[in-house]
Write a protein that holds these residues in place. Structure first.
Motif, PDB file in Angstrom:
ATOM      1  N   GLU A 272       0.836  -1.207  -0.101  1.00  0.00           N
ATOM      2  CA  GLU A 272      -0.030   0.028   0.103  1.00  0.00           C
ATOM      3  C   GLU A 272       0.967   1.184   0.067  1.00  0.00           C
ATOM      4  O   GLU A 272       1.857   1.227   0.505  1.00  0.00           O
ATOM      5  CB  GLU A 272      -0.880  -0.023   1.297  1.00  0.00           C
TER       6      GLU A 272
ATOM      7  N   LEU B  17       0.519   4.681   1.756  1.00  0.00           N
ATOM      8  CA  LEU B  17      -0.307   5.559   2.612  1.00  0.00           C
ATOM      9  C   LEU B  17       0.075   6.974   2.690  1.00  0.00           C
ATOM     10  O   LEU B  17       1.247   7.256   2.859  1.00  0.00           O
ATOM     11  CB  LEU B  17      -0.071   4.855   4.094  1.00  0.00           C
TER      12      LEU B  17
ATOM     13  N   SER C 239      -1.706   7.821  -3.857  1.00  0.00           N
ATOM     14  CA  SER C 239      -1.606   7.093  -2.792  1.00  0.00           C
ATOM     15  C   SER C 239      -3.034   6.341  -2.809  1.00  0.00           C
ATOM     16  O   SER C 239      -3.968   6.755  -3.657  1.00  0.00           O
ATOM     17  CB  SER C 239      -2.043   8.268  -1.354  1.00  0.00           C
ATOM     18  N   ASN C 240      -2.985   5.038  -1.995  1.00  0.00           N
ATOM     19  CA  ASN C 240      -4.306   4.351  -1.793  1.00  0.00           C
ATOM     20  C   ASN C 240      -5.097   5.071  -0.800  1.00  0.00           C
ATOM     21  O   ASN C 240      -6.359   5.016  -0.946  1.00  0.00           O
ATOM     22  CB  ASN C 240      -3.738   3.025  -1.562  1.00  0.00           C
ATOM     23  N   ARG C 241      -4.316   5.384   0.493  1.00  0.00           N
ATOM     24  CA  ARG C 241      -5.166   5.816   1.550  1.00  0.00           C
ATOM     25  C   ARG C 241      -4.633   7.186   1.838  1.00  0.00           C
ATOM     26  O   ARG C 241      -3.343   7.288   1.590  1.00  0.00           O
ATOM     27  CB  ARG C 241      -5.412   4.922   2.769  1.00  0.00           C
TER      28      ARG C 241
ATOM     29  N   GLU D  19      -8.923   9.868   8.117  1.00  0.00           N
ATOM     30  CA  GLU D  19      -8.187   9.093   7.408  1.00  0.00           C
ATOM     31  C   GLU D  19      -9.273   8.390   6.382  1.00  0.00           C
ATOM     32  O   GLU D  19     -10.334   7.934   6.711  1.00  0.00           O
ATOM     33  CB  GLU D  19      -7.691   7.893   8.043  1.00  0.00           C
ATOM     34  N   ALA D  20      -8.871   8.208   4.910  1.00  0.00           N
ATOM     35  CA  ALA D  20      -9.855   7.752   4.107  1.00  0.00           C
ATOM     36  C   ALA D  20      -9.304   7.107   2.877  1.00  0.00           C
ATOM     37  O   ALA D  20      -7.951   7.760   2.540  1.00  0.00           O
ATOM     38  CB  ALA D  20     -11.021   8.602   3.722  1.00  0.00           C
ATOM     39  N   PRO D  21      -9.732   6.295   2.083  1.00  0.00           N
ATOM     40  CA  PRO D  21      -9.199   5.895   0.638  1.00  0.00           C
ATOM     41  C   PRO D  21      -9.015   7.286   0.102  1.00  0.00           C
ATOM     42  O   PRO D  21      -9.927   8.258   0.109  1.00  0.00           O
ATOM     43  CB  PRO D  21     -10.352   5.145   0.230  1.00  0.00           C
ATOM     44  N   ALA D  22      -7.941   7.503  -0.984  1.00  0.00           N
ATOM     45  CA  ALA D  22      -7.713   8.543  -1.676  1.00  0.00           C
ATOM     46  C   ALA D  22      -8.805   9.191  -2.130  1.00  0.00           C
ATOM     47  O   ALA D  22      -9.060  10.387  -2.135  1.00  0.00           O
ATOM     48  CB  ALA D  22      -6.326   8.320  -2.552  1.00  0.00           C
TER      49      ALA D  22
ATOM     50  N   THR E  36     -11.953   8.693  -2.020  1.00  0.00           N
ATOM     51  CA  THR E  36     -13.257   8.977  -1.030  1.00  0.00           C
ATOM     52  C   THR E  36     -12.777  10.533  -0.381  1.00  0.00           C
ATOM     53  O   THR E  36     -13.522  11.340  -0.409  1.00  0.00           O
ATOM     54  CB  THR E  36     -13.185   8.215   0.054  1.00  0.00           C
TER      55      THR E  36
ATOM     56  N   THR F 185     -14.754   2.402   6.128  1.00  0.00           N
ATOM     57  CA  THR F 185     -13.434   2.515   5.652  1.00  0.00           C
ATOM     58  C   THR F 185     -12.628   3.641   5.695  1.00  0.00           C
ATOM     59  O   THR F 185     -11.574   4.119   5.332  1.00  0.00           O
ATOM     60  CB  THR F 185     -13.544   2.458   4.045  1.00  0.00           C
ATOM     61  N   ARG F 186     -13.470   4.652   6.875  1.00  0.00           N
ATOM     62  CA  ARG F 186     -12.684   5.896   6.963  1.00  0.00           C
ATOM     63  C   ARG F 186     -12.926   6.322   8.463  1.00  0.00           C
ATOM     64  O   ARG F 186     -13.958   5.822   9.231  1.00  0.00           O
ATOM     65  CB  ARG F 186     -13.347   6.893   6.140  1.00  0.00           C
TER      66      ARG F 186
END
Length: 351
Positions: free
Chosen positions: A37, A39, A228-230, A242-245, A247, A321-322
């Motif tokens: 990943e 991050l 980034s993934n997150r 914090e969240a998926p990029a 999102t 997810t966040r």
């Protein structure tokens, strides 16, 4: 990308100084980096990003001290262990071989009086002393080729290379022992936009080929959205979202995240006015009461100045997810350190 963790930061606290005069630079940070990943860690200067990176690798210079928490590393073979509990000898083995850092400012990171070949060889000599000189030279040439530098530049000094080439050398040095985790502390700050994209694109290609995980630290949120993934957002030494990029870019929840996203122009779509964030980051010696962002927040209300918001999962469809720490979302489910921390930490004490 795997769902298996490779690095878990649990309730990490970092101070500068001791006693009543200590400055709390990182407070109660919980983050998990998964295998393969990228991050992203974003925030303004002084938000605690670099301090977090140096704390989890135990590279803090005095008067920096780790005042609490755990950093659980999951090796490819063997049981997880707490990096903060390693002996000095085991810590030397851990650095570069398991986790490597690409520091901010390659010219300051490379020794100006030694050739590139000497500096690459030093890493191999320290961690693989049984490797022959010929094998080390072959590995060095292969690594330079991997990051897009001709092998004939091995005998060059740092000042004979461009800024982009020096940064590629640092990435090659970080990857030469094939670590599981690479921490990049604003590695492209001094480079132009074209060179930034080239180096980051090459980094993602190397990650896909070699399978390592990345913690990418920068104040430029636009870079993280793309690569980034997150993404985790820091402010005043704490994680506030914090969240998926994708999102975070599409639907950020925290007003500070909104401010960061409004500080750079959109690459596509209609033009929009840049809003920025009024005021300045807080002075760590005199943090505001309650939420540290409330003096600058356009949505602040009564609880914000009185209580520190809890980082937790919001009651939204994508809440699983966040996480967010904001009084605008009072129904969050708090996120704390996993219960398995004690067993991992105990195994570290035996190392």
């Amino acid at each position: 990308m795997s769902n298996d963790p490779v690095l878990e930061i649990r309730n990490l606290n970092v101070d500068y100084g001791l006693g009543d005069q200590a400055v709390q630079a990182v407070r109660d940070v919980n983050l998990t980096l998964h295998k393969g990943e990228v991050l992203g860690l974003a925030g303004e200067s002084g938000s605690g990003k670099s301090t977090l990176a140096y704390g989890l690798t135990r590279l803090l210079a005095p008067p920096g001290v780790i005042s609490g928490g755990e950093v659980i590393y999951h090796p490819e073979k063997g049981e997880p262990y707490d990096v903060l509990a390693l002996s000095d000898a085991n810590l030397r083995k851990f650095r570069w071989a398991e986790t490597a850092i690409v520091f901010q400012g390659a010219m300051n990171s490379l020794n100006p009086v030694h050739k590139i070949s000497t500096q690459l060889n030093d890493v191999l000599q320290a961690h693989e002393p049984k490797m022959s000189q010929h094998s080390r030279n072959v590995r060095c040439r292969e690594m330079l080729k991997l990051v897009g530098i001709s092998a004939d530049r091995m005998e060059a000094y740092p000042h004979q290379l461009s800024g982009g080439m020096r940064q590629r050398v640092m990435i090659g040095m970080a990857l030469i022992l094939q670590p599981q985790v690479v921490i990049m502390d604003e590695p492209t700050t001094a480079l132009d936009v074209v060179m930034q994209r080239q180096i980051l694109g090459q980094l993602i290609e190397l990650r896909e080929r070699l399978g390592f995980s990345v913690i990418f630290i920068t104040h430029d949120l636009s870079l993280l959205v793309e690569f980034s993934n997150r993404i985790a957002i820091m402010y005043g030494g704490r994680i506030v979202e914090e969240a998926p990029a994708a999102t975070l870019y599409r639907d950020s929840l925290h007003p500070y995240s909104n401010g960061l996203l409004g500080s750079f122009p959109a690459l596509r779509g209609p033009r929009r006015e840049l809003t920025g964030i009024p005021g300045s980051p807080p002075d760590l010696k005199g943090m505001p009461s309650g939420c540290s962002f409330h003096p600058r927040c356009p949505k602040a209300f009564d609880p914000c100045s009185e209580h520190i918001p809890v980082l937790g999962r919001p009651a939204t469809p994508d809440g699983g997810t966040r996480t967010v720490a904001c009084h605008l979302y009072p129904d969050v489910k708090p996120v704390g350190a996993p219960a398995a921390a004690s067993s991992a930490a105990s195994s570290a004490g035996e190392r």
